[in-house]
Each structure stands twice: as structure tokens, then as C-alpha cells.
Write a protein that holds these residues in place. Sequence first.
Motif, PDB file in Angstrom:
ATOM      1  N   SER A 299      44.689  36.892 -32.691  1.00  0.00           N
ATOM      2  CA  SER A 299      44.114  37.994 -31.908  1.00  0.00           C
ATOM      3  C   SER A 299      42.817  38.516 -32.519  1.00  0.00           C
ATOM      4  O   SER A 299      42.044  39.185 -31.850  1.00  0.00           O
ATOM      5  N   ARG A 300      42.569  38.192 -33.763  1.00  0.00           N
ATOM      6  CA  ARG A 300      41.350  38.654 -34.434  1.00  0.00           C
ATOM      7  C   ARG A 300      40.265  37.581 -34.492  1.00  0.00           C
ATOM      8  O   ARG A 300      39.169  37.848 -34.970  1.00  0.00           O
ATOM      9  N   MET A 301      40.535  36.387 -34.016  1.00  0.00           N
ATOM     10  CA  MET A 301      39.617  35.271 -34.228  1.00  0.00           C
ATOM     11  C   MET A 301      38.480  35.070 -33.231  1.00  0.00           C
ATOM     12  O   MET A 301      37.387  34.731 -33.643  1.00  0.00           O
ATOM     13  N   PRO A 302      38.672  35.218 -31.954  1.00  0.00           N
ATOM     14  CA  PRO A 302      37.611  34.780 -31.035  1.00  0.00           C
ATOM     15  C   PRO A 302      36.392  35.686 -30.944  1.00  0.00           C
ATOM     16  O   PRO A 302      35.328  35.250 -30.515  1.00  0.00           O
ATOM     17  N   TRP A 303      36.501  36.926 -31.355  1.00  0.00           N
ATOM     18  CA  TRP A 303      35.501  37.932 -31.010  1.00  0.00           C
ATOM     19  C   TRP A 303      34.131  37.697 -31.618  1.00  0.00           C
ATOM     20  O   TRP A 303      33.120  38.021 -30.996  1.00  0.00           O
ATOM     21  N   ASP A 304      34.059  37.136 -32.799  1.00  0.00           N
ATOM     22  CA  ASP A 304      32.737  36.890 -33.385  1.00  0.00           C
ATOM     23  C   ASP A 304      32.023  35.730 -32.702  1.00  0.00           C
ATOM     24  O   ASP A 304      30.859  35.468 -32.951  1.00  0.00           O
ATOM     25  N   GLY A 305      32.708  35.053 -31.800  1.00  0.00           N
ATOM     26  CA  GLY A 305      32.087  33.979 -31.027  1.00  0.00           C
ATOM     27  C   GLY A 305      31.382  34.463 -29.771  1.00  0.00           C
ATOM     28  O   GLY A 305      30.789  33.667 -29.036  1.00  0.00           O
ATOM     29  N   PHE A 306      31.438  35.752 -29.504  1.00  0.00           N
ATOM     30  CA  PHE A 306      30.765  36.316 -28.329  1.00  0.00           C
ATOM     31  C   PHE A 306      29.436  36.945 -28.736  1.00  0.00           C
ATOM     32  O   PHE A 306      29.168  38.096 -28.439  1.00  0.00           O
ATOM     33  N   THR A 307      28.610  36.165 -29.396  1.00  0.00           N
ATOM     34  CA  THR A 307      27.309  36.670 -29.821  1.00  0.00           C
ATOM     35  C   THR A 307      26.316  36.590 -28.663  1.00  0.00           C
ATOM     36  O   THR A 307      26.539  35.867 -27.687  1.00  0.00           O
ATOM     37  N   GLU A 308      25.239  37.318 -28.806  1.00  0.00           N
ATOM     38  CA  GLU A 308      24.175  37.314 -27.790  1.00  0.00           C
ATOM     39  C   GLU A 308      23.650  35.896 -27.563  1.00  0.00           C
ATOM     40  O   GLU A 308      23.272  35.534 -26.457  1.00  0.00           O
ATOM     41  N   SER A 309      23.673  35.081 -28.606  1.00  0.00           N
ATOM     42  CA  SER A 309      23.151  33.707 -28.495  1.00  0.00           C
ATOM     43  C   SER A 309      24.007  32.829 -27.583  1.00  0.00           C
ATOM     44  O   SER A 309      23.561  31.781 -27.135  1.00  0.00           O
ATOM     45  N   THR A 310      25.225  33.261 -27.270  1.00  0.00           N
ATOM     46  CA  THR A 310      26.106  32.464 -26.400  1.00  0.00           C
ATOM     47  C   THR A 310      26.075  32.945 -24.953  1.00  0.00           C
ATOM     48  O   THR A 310      26.777  32.405 -24.107  1.00  0.00           O
ATOM     49  N   LYS A 311      25.257  33.924 -24.679  1.00  0.00           N
ATOM     50  CA  LYS A 311      25.233  34.585 -23.370  1.00  0.00           C
ATOM     51  C   LYS A 311      24.788  33.662 -22.226  1.00  0.00           C
ATOM     52  O   LYS A 311      25.412  33.651 -21.171  1.00  0.00           O
ATOM     53  N   ASP A 312      23.714  32.938 -22.412  1.00  0.00           N
ATOM     54  CA  ASP A 312      23.126  32.184 -21.308  1.00  0.00           C
ATOM     55  C   ASP A 312      23.028  30.688 -21.596  1.00  0.00           C
ATOM     56  O   ASP A 312      22.010  30.063 -21.315  1.00  0.00           O
ATOM     57  N   LEU A 313      24.082  30.105 -22.113  1.00  0.00           N
ATOM     58  CA  LEU A 313      24.049  28.675 -22.408  1.00  0.00           C
ATOM     59  C   LEU A 313      24.150  27.872 -21.112  1.00  0.00           C
ATOM     60  O   LEU A 313      24.983  28.161 -20.257  1.00  0.00           O
ATOM     61  N   LYS A 314      23.312  26.892 -20.996  1.00  0.00           N
ATOM     62  CA  LYS A 314      23.293  26.074 -19.774  1.00  0.00           C
ATOM     63  C   LYS A 314      24.194  24.837 -19.901  1.00  0.00           C
ATOM     64  O   LYS A 314      24.737  24.372 -18.919  1.00  0.00           O
ATOM     65  N   ASP A 315      24.339  24.319 -21.115  1.00  0.00           N
ATOM     66  CA  ASP A 315      25.054  23.059 -21.314  1.00  0.00           C
ATOM     67  C   ASP A 315      26.521  23.240 -21.686  1.00  0.00           C
ATOM     68  O   ASP A 315      27.207  22.262 -21.937  1.00  0.00           O
ATOM     69  N   VAL A 316      26.992  24.474 -21.730  1.00  0.00           N
ATOM     70  CA  VAL A 316      28.361  24.744 -22.163  1.00  0.00           C
ATOM     71  C   VAL A 316      29.091  25.496 -21.055  1.00  0.00           C
ATOM     72  O   VAL A 316      28.611  26.521 -20.570  1.00  0.00           O
ATOM     73  N   LYS A 317      30.244  24.978 -20.669  1.00  0.00           N
ATOM     74  CA  LYS A 317      31.038  25.632 -19.641  1.00  0.00           C
ATOM     75  C   LYS A 317      31.825  26.788 -20.272  1.00  0.00           C
ATOM     76  O   LYS A 317      32.526  26.604 -21.263  1.00  0.00           O
ATOM     77  N   THR A 318      31.665  27.954 -19.704  1.00  0.00           N
ATOM     78  CA  THR A 318      32.371  29.132 -20.198  1.00  0.00           C
ATOM     79  C   THR A 318      32.710  30.048 -19.024  1.00  0.00           C
ATOM     80  O   THR A 318      31.981  30.087 -18.038  1.00  0.00           O
ATOM     81  N   ALA A 319      33.819  30.738 -19.137  1.00  0.00           N
ATOM     82  CA  ALA A 319      34.239  31.679 -18.107  1.00  0.00           C
ATOM     83  C   ALA A 319      33.858  33.115 -18.465  1.00  0.00           C
ATOM     84  O   ALA A 319      34.229  34.049 -17.764  1.00  0.00           O
ATOM     85  N   ALA A 320      33.129  33.286 -19.549  1.00  0.00           N
ATOM     86  CA  ALA A 320      32.729  34.620 -19.990  1.00  0.00           C
ATOM     87  C   ALA A 320      31.778  35.255 -18.979  1.00  0.00           C
ATOM     88  O   ALA A 320      30.800  34.639 -18.564  1.00  0.00           O
ATOM     89  N   LEU A 321      32.082  36.482 -18.596  1.00  0.00           N
ATOM     90  CA  LEU A 321      31.246  37.211 -17.643  1.00  0.00           C
ATOM     91  C   LEU A 321      30.158  38.010 -18.369  1.00  0.00           C
ATOM     92  O   LEU A 321      30.334  38.398 -19.527  1.00  0.00           O
ATOM     93  N   PRO A 322      29.051  38.286 -17.692  1.00  0.00           N
ATOM     94  CA  PRO A 322      27.976  39.086 -18.296  1.00  0.00           C
ATOM     95  C   PRO A 322      28.438  40.465 -18.773  1.00  0.00           C
ATOM     96  O   PRO A 322      27.817  41.060 -19.644  1.00  0.00           O
ATOM     97  N   ALA A 323      29.525  40.971 -18.221  1.00  0.00           N
ATOM     98  CA  ALA A 323      30.031  42.290 -18.625  1.00  0.00           C
ATOM     99  C   ALA A 323      30.308  42.353 -20.126  1.00  0.00           C
ATOM    100  O   ALA A 323      30.241  43.433 -20.728  1.00  0.00           O
TER     101      ALA A 323
END
Length: 155
Positions: free
Chosen positions: A75-99
Amino acid sequence: MKMKLLLSGLALALGSGYALTAFSQVKPDVLVKQRQAAMTLQGKYFGPMGGMAAGKVPYRADVVTYNASLLDALSRMPWDGFTESTKDLKDVKTAALPAIWNEPAKFKEAQDRYQSETAKLVSVVKSGDEAAVKAQIVAVGKACDSCHEGFRQRQ
């Protein structure tokens, strides 16, 4: 002699700092894969407990104890992976919303709630009270769902 030793120590310290900086610069696509892997594992360990809480599978205290402890760490692991640098990746499929990036305080609140409910589960499991454990499993599931509702695209 003392000056040489001092300069050597300073050079070593500075070199270590640069090396650590290089290691800490993880590529954005790797961060996305790491956070997705952590989320997948959370699902793996929560799933059986959810089934037990819903009465779909027999309750097994040993499985709940083991899975709850792993879920707490995960439960403590994924959060540091939501950096600004991962916001608009074109080559990586992600379900993360802009919110996630537009409402960081709300996202952090959802993370904290999930982590808190998961930590409570570990504590409740130690009581041995099956009904209380099942109720807390439901609370963890609700915390998980609330984050998905606002910050993840529907699959």
C-alpha cells in the motif's frame, strides 16, 4: 598528510553524491511499470480476502494474516511512481487520470486513507475477530475503490 586525507574524503563524498543522484533518476516509463506492478500485486493479495469478506470463499485466518501484511507493505509502494514526468507519456499505456496531477491534495488524501485502512486491517487481524476482520476488509476495498473512481480510467 592530513590535507591529502581530507581532500580524498571530500572527493569520495562528492562522488558518492553524484552517483546517488544518477541512480535516483528513473525513467518515467519505468516508474509507470513499477506503480502498475505494485497495483497488480495489491489486487493479487486483496482478491482472496475480498472473496472471504463477501462469503464467496471460506474464511482462512492464516491467508488473511499473510495477505494483509503484504498488502500493508504494498500500500506504500506505488505512489512515488506518479511523478509529473509520467503525466503525458505517449508510448506507455496507463489508466491514470489527469486528476492525479490536477488535484494532488485529493490524490494524497485518497492514498493516506487507503494506507490507513490497510494498516487497520493488520491490527484487526491480530484480534482474531472474524467479523471485525471481514468488516475491515470491506473498508479497505472501499478505500481502494474511492481512489479508482476519481483517479483511474474505467477498464
